[in-house]
Every structure is written in C-alpha cells, then in structure tokens.
Design a protein around this motif. Structure first.
Motif, PDB file in Angstrom:
ATOM      1  N   CYS A 199      -2.631  13.006   1.892  1.00 41.61           N
ATOM      2  CA  CYS A 199      -2.298  12.649   0.506  1.00 41.61           C
ATOM      3  C   CYS A 199      -3.061  13.505  -0.493  1.00 41.61           C
ATOM      4  N   LYS A 239       0.841  -1.217   0.000  1.00 39.09           N
ATOM      5  CA  LYS A 239       0.000   0.000   0.000  1.00 39.09           C
ATOM      6  C   LYS A 239       0.869   1.258   0.000  1.00 39.09           C
ATOM      7  N   LEU A 240       1.962   1.217   0.775  1.00 36.87           N
ATOM      8  CA  LEU A 240       2.843   2.392   0.829  1.00 36.87           C
ATOM      9  C   LEU A 240       3.431   2.676  -0.549  1.00 36.87           C
ATOM     10  N   SER A 293       9.616   9.798   2.143  1.00 40.91           N
ATOM     11  CA  SER A 293       8.882  10.419   1.041  1.00 40.91           C
ATOM     12  C   SER A 293       9.406  11.828   0.832  1.00 40.91           C
ATOM     13  N   GLY A 298      -9.179   8.814  -0.729  1.00 46.98           N
ATOM     14  CA  GLY A 298      -9.020   7.368  -0.516  1.00 46.98           C
ATOM     15  C   GLY A 298     -10.156   6.861   0.364  1.00 46.98           C
ATOM     16  N   GLU A 323       2.112   1.921  -3.360  1.00 50.97           N
ATOM     17  CA  GLU A 323       1.030   2.437  -4.208  1.00 50.97           C
ATOM     18  C   GLU A 323       0.851   3.947  -4.023  1.00 50.97           C
ATOM     19  N   THR A 324       1.144   4.456  -2.841  1.00 49.93           N
ATOM     20  CA  THR A 324       1.003   5.907  -2.617  1.00 49.93           C
ATOM     21  C   THR A 324       2.148   6.693  -3.256  1.00 49.93           C
ATOM     22  N   LEU A 332       2.013  12.490  -1.390  1.00 47.79           N
ATOM     23  CA  LEU A 332       1.777  11.144  -1.927  1.00 47.79           C
ATOM     24  C   LEU A 332       0.366  11.055  -2.500  1.00 47.79           C
ATOM     25  N   ARG A 333       0.121   9.966  -3.244  1.00 50.09           N
ATOM     26  CA  ARG A 333      -1.204   9.746  -3.859  1.00 50.09           C
ATOM     27  C   ARG A 333      -2.130   9.016  -2.894  1.00 50.09           C
ATOM     28  N   ALA A 334      -3.393   9.393  -2.860  1.00 53.05           N
ATOM     29  CA  ALA A 334      -4.374   8.681  -2.033  1.00 53.05           C
ATOM     30  C   ALA A 334      -4.637   7.291  -2.630  1.00 53.05           C
ATOM     31  N   VAL A 335      -4.905   6.319  -1.783  1.00 53.00           N
ATOM     32  CA  VAL A 335      -5.232   4.962  -2.241  1.00 53.00           C
ATOM     33  C   VAL A 335      -6.436   4.469  -1.426  1.00 53.00           C
ATOM     34  N   LEU A 385      -3.208   9.038   4.847  1.00 52.84           N
ATOM     35  CA  LEU A 385      -4.158   9.364   3.766  1.00 52.84           C
ATOM     36  C   LEU A 385      -4.703  10.782   3.899  1.00 52.84           C
TER      37      LEU A 385
END
Ligand code: UD1
Length: 430
Positions: free
Chosen positions: A319, A267-268, A287, A323, A270-271, A291-294, A316
């Motif tokens: 992010c 999951k990390l 980071s 998400g 993926e962000t 980051l991107r929300a998932v 999140l």
C-alpha cells in the motif's frame, strides 16, 4: 519435498466458492462424541486438520466415514473404547484438545498430551482446565500428559479471564450433559461458537446466548443424532478476497456470510479497495491502482480476526504509506515477516506491533511457510510480486485451505505445486 512455485503479477479475475469452515467443523466433529446415535455433518472441508480430527475420533472407537466429494462426514460414537488418543495425533493439531469436554462428559475420563498446532505462540490450556474444574473435573499432569477425571460433571457459573475460543467450546461440550445449569461469562462470541451451539441444539441440547458473552447451558440427560451443515469458512473467504485485491484484479467470492466478515470488509474499504456485497451470499472485491495504508488491531470477534492478520499484512506491504498492525491475540504471530521481507517488504517488528511501510512492488524470492496463515500471506504476496517465488514447506497451507493452488489457477494465477525444485530455482535464500 513439495514446493509452491508462483509467477506473480497476473491480476486475478473470476468467481470462486468458499468451503465449509475448518474451525467450525473441528469442534463439531469432537462434539459428535457426545451422542451414541449417528451424526451427519455436511460442508466439511477435505483438509489435513479434518483428517487428523477424524483419526483422533477413530482412535477413541468412533466410526468415521468421510465423503470428500459430497463434503459429508458420518460419525457414529455408539461405543467409545478409549480415553487416550495417540499423542502423535494430539501434538499435530491444537484443536484435538477439543475432545476433552466431550470425553469428560461421556466417559468421565480423558488423557491427552499437550496439544500442538501452528507455532504462533505459547497457547496454554489453563482456561479450558479452570472452566472444567469448576464443573467438578480433576486434573493432574502425568508423564507430560493431562489426565482428567470427573464423577458426573455439574453445572457451574464460570467466568473466563479471556474469551478463548477453544475454552468456550470445551466448556460448552462438557456442560451439555452435566447435571444442572452452566452460565459461562466472558465467553468467546466467534461465529464458530454459534455454529457449535446450533449443532448441539439440533441434537437436543439446551444452549442459549451463543454469540454473546454470556452463554447459558441447561444440562440434558442425552443427545440424539442429527444432520447438520457447517457455516462457510470466513478466513478462507477473506484470503480469497485479498487475493483479488492484492493482484489488482476483481474476484467474486461465493458462499460467504458477509456478516462474519464485517471487520475485514470495513478495513478493506478504508484502504480504498472496491468491495461490494452481492445478493446470494457473494462478495465482489478488487482494486485498480495502489491502495492506502491503514492501521489494524487484532481482537476477539467481532474485532479483526488474528487469522487474517498475516494476509492483510501482505496487502499493507504493497500500500501507499505506513500502517501499524497490533497483534493482541497471539504473542508470536509475525513469523511471516521474514518471508515478506525477503520479497522486498519494509516491515519493522516491535513487540506486539509491526510497522509496515508500503513499497510500490514486491519481488519474487525463495521463502518458507512457517504456519498456516503466515503461509497464506506469502502466497498472496507472491501473487502480487514481480517474478518467481518459491514457497518451501507449503504443507502448512494444506492444513487449512482446500486445493488452494487449483482454485487460484481458476482465477488466472500462475501457481504450481511441484515435488522437487527445478535446477534454475535453487537458491541460498535471503
Ligand atoms: C482458535 C482458532 C484459531 C484462532 C483463534 C483465535 C480453531 C481450531 N482455532 O484457536 O484459528 O486463531 O481461535 O481466534 O478454532 N489462551 C490462554 N489460555 C487458554 C486458552 C487460550 O492463555 O486456556 C490464549 C492463547 O494462548 C491465545 C489466546 O488465548 O493467546 C487466544 O486463544 P484461543 O481463543 O483459545 O484460540 P484457539 O481456540 O486455540
């Protein structure tokens, strides 16, 4: 009352070592009651829950010595006097219910008040009782206590309606000394179950299949003493990795078994977080930039752990994008949303779902920890926020994290435990 003061905004950098697993230590401590010979457990973290379990075992007549510096616990249950630990201890922590299996196996009797613990749902014990009843135990409710009796447990074929971690542990510990073979289907597969089985096998138990959904336990007549080291705490490891990432820093977390962290690491990544598995049981994580929300769904192992859901929600909340978190393990595990919202997070809860719209920056606020992992989520959010956060009731954190604030300080965090609140911090809250 103690409070945690967190001045956010500093990127965390450095190395930090993970302690032994709380959730592996507790069932292993309870299982030490199964032998009349001394047991030595290494890697036991110095936590409130561990002290509670030690007090429960002592109340039953076991001798318990703990060296917190060496993280070593000696338990000798040569003679067990009682079958009823004080209700105030059992109510403090749900894991105290894990002495039910060992007590029925060793004494044929147990009397326990209904267990307490984190307020994260109803958390019944029906699956524990159903499994043990299939092995010949009889249960009744007397004055709010569960009384269990068994004239010699016998092996059985048991199917768990849900792969409960605690029920799997109680059934294993009851079955190791039972007459005949127990087959447990739809068992929990968490690493802590494997650790418990390895511990018991080192005492002469015959358990196979732990870590799969079908566990076979051949009963033996006695268990001998042992010396055993518990696995590293995957939830503490995950929390520390998230601390590095949420602050835009870079941390190396040592003493981890990265296999146990696969769902989090996936999951990390993926962000867009930087995550690298290093040699010698270490993971580097960090980071730079947002980051991107998932989306995320908690599930029994090897799914995403519910015990890291609150901390991941904190990430999140910062992010880019939206998400959705779906909590399937506990029915009331969004109590940290209130505190995160006070800090500017945009979160809507709809039943088992939390919809998290990321914001560029959280801001410090007075908040209250409501449970162990929810408290960790607030701490992570506070480390990333602009300004000062005051976390009330931080004792929830001491239940599961060893000197967390000191270890975060070692990574550059500005976090401080105070016993009374300085004037200028007093606020009516939000
Ligand atoms: C353990 C962990 C806890 C973690 C949880 C799930 C310890 C000390 N605690 O808790 O940190 O969050 O696993 O990974 O190891 N249930 C029933 N009936 C039962 C037993 C459970 O309905 O008889 C339900 C619970 O209410 C809950 C779900 O099953 O909704 C999961 O519970 P369970 O796996 O038993 O968790 P614990 O062993 O309590």
């Amino acid at each position: 009352m103690d409070k945690l003061l967190v001045q956010g905004g500093a990127p965390l950098r450095g190395r930090v070592k993970v302690n032994g697993s709380k959730n592996a230590s507790l069932p292993i401590m309870a299982a030490a009651l199964l032998s009349s010979e001394p047991v030595i457990i290494e890697g036991v973290p110095d936590l409130m829950d561990v002290q509670t379990m030690a007090a429960v075992l002592q109340a039953l007549g076991a001798s318990v010595r703990f060296d917190p510096i060496k993280e070593t616990m000696h338990i000798s249950a040569e003679v067990l006097r009682g079958v009823e630990p004080p209700p105030q201890l059992v109510q403090q922590m749900r894991a105290s219910f894990l002495i039910l299996g060992p007590l029925l196996a060793r004494r044929g009797k147990a009397r326990l008040s209904l267990p307490g613990g984190c307020a994260i749902g109803i958390r019944p014990v029906d699956l524990h009782l159903k499994g043990l009843a299939a092995m010949g135990a009889r249960f009744s409710m007397v004055n709010g206590c569960i009384e269990g009796e068994a004239d010699g447990l016998k092996g059985a074929r048991i199917y768990l309606d849900y792969p409960s971690v605690g029920a799997t542990e109680n059934i294993i510990t009851a079955a190791v000394l039972a007459r005949g073979t127990t087959i447990l289907e739809n068992a929990a597969t968490e690493p802590e179950i494997v650790d418990l089985a390895n511990f018991l096998n080192s005492m002469g138990a015959l358990i196979s299949g732990a870590g799969t959904t079908s566990i076979r336990i051949e009963g033996v007549s006695r268990l001998k003493g042992t010396r055993y080291k518990v696995i590293p705490d995957r939830i503490e490891a995950g929390t520390l990795l998230l601390a590095g990432i949420i602050t835009g820093g870079e941390v190396v977390v040592e003493n981890v078994l990265s296999d146990h962290l696969k769902p989090l690491l996936a999951k990390l990544r993926e962000t867009g977080a930087e995550v690298e598995e290093l040699e010698q049981s270490a993971i580097r994580a960090g980071s730079s930039g947002r980051l991107r929300a998932v989306d995320l769904k908690t599930l029994p192992y090897p799914g995403f752990p519910t015990d890291l859901q609150p901390q991941f929600m904190a990430l999140l909340a910062t992010c880019q994008g939206t998400g959705v978190i779906t909590e399937t393990v506990f029915e009331n595990r969004f109590r940290h949303v209130e505190g995160l919202s006070c800090m500017g997070a945009q979160i809507q809860v709809d039943g088992h779902h939390a919809i998290v719209h990321g914001v560029p920056r959280l801001t410090g606020a007075p908040v209250r920890a409501t449970d162990l992992r929810g408290g960790a989520a607030l701490l992570l959010a506070a480390l990333a926020a602009r300004g000062l956060t005051v976390i009330a009731e931080p004792y929830h954190l001491w239940r599961g994290y060893y000197r967390l604030e000191e270890r975060l300080q070692g990574l550059g965090a500005q976090v401080q435990r105070v016993s009374s609140e300085p004037e200028q911090l007093i606020s009516t809250g939000c």
